[in-house]
Design a protein around this motif. Structure first.
Motif, PDB file in Angstrom:
ATOM      1  N   ASN A  81       0.838  -1.196   0.000  1.00 23.78           N
ATOM      2  CA  ASN A  81       0.000   0.000   0.000  1.00 23.78           C
ATOM      3  C   ASN A  81       0.879   1.254   0.000  1.00 23.78           C
ATOM      4  OD1 ASN A  81      -2.361   1.565   0.058  1.00 23.78           O
ATOM      5  ND2 ASN A  81      -2.364   1.633   2.305  1.00 23.78           N
ATOM      6  N   TYR A  82       1.823   1.293  -0.951  1.00 24.25           N
ATOM      7  CA  TYR A  82       2.718   2.442  -1.044  1.00 24.25           C
ATOM      8  C   TYR A  82       1.973   3.648  -1.613  1.00 24.25           C
ATOM      9  CZ  TYR A  82       6.479  -0.971  -0.417  1.00 24.25           C
ATOM     10  OH  TYR A  82       7.299  -1.955   0.075  1.00 24.25           O
ATOM     11  N   LYS A  83       2.405   4.835  -1.185  1.00 19.23           N
ATOM     12  CA  LYS A  83       1.811   6.079  -1.665  1.00 19.23           C
ATOM     13  C   LYS A  83       2.894   7.136  -1.831  1.00 19.23           C
ATOM     14  CE  LYS A  83       0.272   6.679   3.129  1.00 19.23           C
ATOM     15  NZ  LYS A  83       0.874   5.403   3.529  1.00 19.23           N
ATOM     16  N   LYS A  84       2.513   8.285  -2.374  1.00 16.66           N
ATOM     17  CA  LYS A  84       3.456   9.360  -2.670  1.00 16.66           C
ATOM     18  C   LYS A  84       4.281   9.745  -1.448  1.00 16.66           C
ATOM     19  CE  LYS A  84       3.513  14.307  -3.837  1.00 16.66           C
ATOM     20  NZ  LYS A  84       2.683  15.463  -4.249  1.00 16.66           N
ATOM     21  N   GLU A  85       3.665   9.737  -0.284  1.00 10.91           N
ATOM     22  CA  GLU A  85       4.345  10.134   0.949  1.00 10.91           C
ATOM     23  C   GLU A  85       5.493   9.202   1.317  1.00 10.91           C
ATOM     24  OE1 GLU A  85       0.838  12.215   0.393  1.00 10.91           O
ATOM     25  OE2 GLU A  85       1.030  10.019   0.551  1.00 10.91           O
ATOM     26  N   ASP A  86       5.548   8.032   0.680  1.00 12.33           N
ATOM     27  CA  ASP A  86       6.598   7.052   0.971  1.00 12.33           C
ATOM     28  C   ASP A  86       7.845   7.238   0.101  1.00 12.33           C
ATOM     29  OD1 ASP A  86       5.063   5.649   2.901  1.00 12.33           O
ATOM     30  OD2 ASP A  86       4.007   4.579   1.299  1.00 12.33           O
ATOM     31  N   ALA A 141      20.702   5.406   2.448  1.00 12.37           N
ATOM     32  CA  ALA A 141      20.839   5.704   3.882  1.00 12.37           C
ATOM     33  C   ALA A 141      19.902   6.838   4.303  1.00 12.37           C
ATOM     34  CB  ALA A 141      22.297   6.073   4.194  1.00 12.37           C
ATOM     35  N   LEU A 142      19.765   7.847   3.461  1.00 10.33           N
ATOM     36  CA  LEU A 142      18.853   8.959   3.761  1.00 10.33           C
ATOM     37  C   LEU A 142      17.408   8.492   3.801  1.00 10.33           C
ATOM     38  CD1 LEU A 142      20.331  11.895   1.636  1.00 10.33           C
ATOM     39  CD2 LEU A 142      20.052  11.860   4.122  1.00 10.33           C
ATOM     40  N   ALA A 143      17.034   7.615   2.871  1.00 14.28           N
ATOM     41  CA  ALA A 143      15.668   7.090   2.837  1.00 14.28           C
ATOM     42  C   ALA A 143      15.349   6.360   4.142  1.00 14.28           C
ATOM     43  CB  ALA A 143      15.489   6.166   1.640  1.00 14.28           C
ATOM     44  N   LYS A 144      16.301   5.572   4.631  1.00 16.64           N
ATOM     45  CA  LYS A 144      16.093   4.861   5.896  1.00 16.64           C
ATOM     46  C   LYS A 144      15.983   5.850   7.059  1.00 16.64           C
ATOM     47  CE  LYS A 144      18.086   1.099   6.957  1.00 16.64           C
ATOM     48  NZ  LYS A 144      19.142   0.132   7.344  1.00 16.64           N
ATOM     49  N   PRO A 195      10.208   4.269   2.595  1.00 16.85           N
ATOM     50  CA  PRO A 195      10.481   2.910   2.101  1.00 16.85           C
ATOM     51  C   PRO A 195      10.786   2.819   0.610  1.00 16.85           C
ATOM     52  CG  PRO A 195       8.137   3.203   2.446  1.00 16.85           C
ATOM     53  CD  PRO A 195       8.792   4.451   2.967  1.00 16.85           C
ATOM     54  N   LEU A 196      10.586   3.912  -0.125  1.00 14.94           N
ATOM     55  CA  LEU A 196      10.804   3.887  -1.577  1.00 14.94           C
ATOM     56  C   LEU A 196      11.817   4.952  -1.985  1.00 14.94           C
ATOM     57  CD1 LEU A 196       7.121   3.547  -2.844  1.00 14.94           C
ATOM     58  CD2 LEU A 196       8.770   1.719  -2.431  1.00 14.94           C
ATOM     59  N   LEU A 197      12.682   4.589  -2.943  1.00 16.08           N
ATOM     60  CA  LEU A 197      13.703   5.507  -3.442  1.00 16.08           C
ATOM     61  C   LEU A 197      13.551   5.660  -4.949  1.00 16.08           C
ATOM     62  CD1 LEU A 197      16.315   7.117  -2.621  1.00 16.08           C
ATOM     63  CD2 LEU A 197      17.601   5.115  -3.398  1.00 16.08           C
ATOM     64  N   LEU A 198      13.347   6.897  -5.394  1.00 22.19           N
ATOM     65  CA  LEU A 198      13.275   7.211  -6.823  1.00 22.19           C
ATOM     66  C   LEU A 198      14.612   7.818  -7.231  1.00 22.19           C
ATOM     67  CD1 LEU A 198      11.688   7.556  -9.508  1.00 22.19           C
ATOM     68  CD2 LEU A 198      10.926   9.780  -8.636  1.00 22.19           C
ATOM     69  N   SER A 232      12.416   2.235  -6.498  1.00 21.71           N
ATOM     70  CA  SER A 232      12.803   0.953  -5.898  1.00 21.71           C
ATOM     71  C   SER A 232      12.393   0.868  -4.437  1.00 21.71           C
ATOM     72  CB  SER A 232      14.324   0.766  -5.985  1.00 21.71           C
ATOM     73  OG  SER A 232      14.772   0.813  -7.319  1.00 21.71           O
ATOM     74  N   ILE A 233      12.160  -0.360  -3.997  1.00 22.00           N
ATOM     75  CA  ILE A 233      11.903  -0.626  -2.586  1.00 22.00           C
ATOM     76  C   ILE A 233      13.246  -0.670  -1.856  1.00 22.00           C
ATOM     77  CG2 ILE A 233      10.952  -2.275  -0.928  1.00 22.00           C
ATOM     78  CD1 ILE A 233       9.044  -3.217  -3.163  1.00 22.00           C
ATOM     79  N   VAL A 234      13.435   0.225  -0.906  1.00 21.17           N
ATOM     80  CA  VAL A 234      14.729   0.395  -0.233  1.00 21.17           C
ATOM     81  C   VAL A 234      15.204  -0.904   0.416  1.00 21.17           C
ATOM     82  CG1 VAL A 234      15.901   1.571   1.672  1.00 21.17           C
ATOM     83  CG2 VAL A 234      14.389   2.858   0.137  1.00 21.17           C
ATOM     84  N   GLU A 235      14.307  -1.596   1.098  1.00 22.24           N
ATOM     85  CA  GLU A 235      14.677  -2.839   1.778  1.00 22.24           C
ATOM     86  C   GLU A 235      15.243  -3.864   0.799  1.00 22.24           C
ATOM     87  OE1 GLU A 235      12.629  -6.152   4.779  1.00 22.24           O
ATOM     88  OE2 GLU A 235      11.371  -4.830   3.558  1.00 22.24           O
ATOM     89  N   ARG A 236      14.700  -3.894  -0.417  1.00 22.95           N
ATOM     90  CA  ARG A 236      15.163  -4.860  -1.397  1.00 22.95           C
ATOM     91  C   ARG A 236      16.497  -4.437  -2.013  1.00 22.95           C
ATOM     92  NH1 ARG A 236       9.399  -7.035  -4.048  1.00 22.95           N
ATOM     93  NH2 ARG A 236       8.654  -7.833  -2.024  1.00 22.95           N
TER      94      ARG A 236
END
Length: 284
Positions: free
Chosen positions: A3-8, A81-84, A89-92, A147-151
């Protein structure tokens, strides 16, 4: 279901002496991502002035002005690292000379929310692909990829040693090796500058080709050797195609200016790529 959204979404732009085009880039990004960060690689004063002006214009934009050029891969790892740190949870990831069309991120989010096997979603640079909502790809370019940061972390992150060239291919293959799919969303596009083209007439036929500096030929061929040796067991067909296109590109060097120097650099890159791979394996 995700349930990802723009805020993520945190978007990271790696810059080096950007032109005025980066204003369009950032205008589009700040509308589609919750937070945008520019990680600069030691740009000149004129480029820094452009970035400072853009930073003052957008509330959700922050620029990190670094004196040293660490390349793309190292800065993208800083982005992870900044995303975490920011709990995104998402990095563009974006190049400085790419401009997204409207609603790109919205369409990418739809793919991630629909298909839990996908780690990264890219955008087409040209025509749309039939009538599919999205489709899988062997690899994605860095610019315009969500991308999903965790992955990304599970795949080992971006490889600093590659600096600039083949960084996108490396992370793509690492994600696939970790068991994830890569996708391209349909119905979304971007304007992406891939480099400078040159033309040369031979026997009355005009040949148009993408030109690189002698230093880039060194890096391209060095990193091609590293990628091939890292992934040839898992992705033999892909590596064969990559090598085939590099051979074609090697032949076409004869069309370019300073072709002798470029040939020397490419050959040296191949030699050093073999040594670099051995060193890398020992260190890891």
């Amino acid at each position: 279901m995700n349930n990802y959204k723009k805020e993520d979404v945190l978007s990271v732009v790696v810059s080096f002496n950007p032109t005025e085009l980066i204003r369009e880039n950032l205008d589009a990004l700040t509308k589609q991502a919750a937070q945008v960060v520019v990680l600069d690689n030691g740009s000149n004063a004129e480029a820094v002035a452009i970035l400072k002006d853009a930073e003052a214009t957008h509330e959700n934009l922050r620029v990190f002005y670094n004196e040293e050029n660490k390349g793309i891969a190292a800065r993208l790892n800083e982005g992870v690292a900044l995303a975490k740190e920011m709990q995104k949870p998402l990095l563009l990831t974006m190049d400085q000379d790419t401009v997204l069309e409207d609603d790109c991120v919205e369409k990418q989010l739809a793919v991630l929310n629909k298909d839990e096997t996908v780690a990264s979603v890219g955008i087409k640079r040209v025509e749309k692909h039939e009538e599919k909502e999205y489709y899988y790809k062997d690899y994605l370019i860095t610019s315009g990829t969500l991308s999903i940061v965790e992955r990304l972390e599970k795949a080992g992150g971006y490889r600093d040693e590659l600096f600039v060239d083949m960084v996108d291919i490396d992370i793509s293959l690492a994600l696939r090796k970790a068991g994830y799919n890569l996708a391209i969303t349909n119905g979304a596009g971007m304007n992406h500058k891939v480099g400078e083209y040159e033309e040369k007439k031979i026997l009355g036929i005009t040949h148009r080709y993408l030109s690189h500096s002698p230093q880039r030929f060194y890096s391209l061929y060095k990193n091609t050797v590293i990628i091939n040796r890292l992934y040839k067991k898992d992705f033999r067909k892909f590596c064969f195609k990559l090598n085939f296109f590099k051979v074609v590109e090697f032949i076409k060097i004869c069309l370019e200016k300073d072709s002798r120097e470029k040939y020397r650099n490419a050959i040296q890159g191949i030699k050093d790529g073999k040594k670099a791979y051995v060193t890398f394996v020992k260190e890891n």
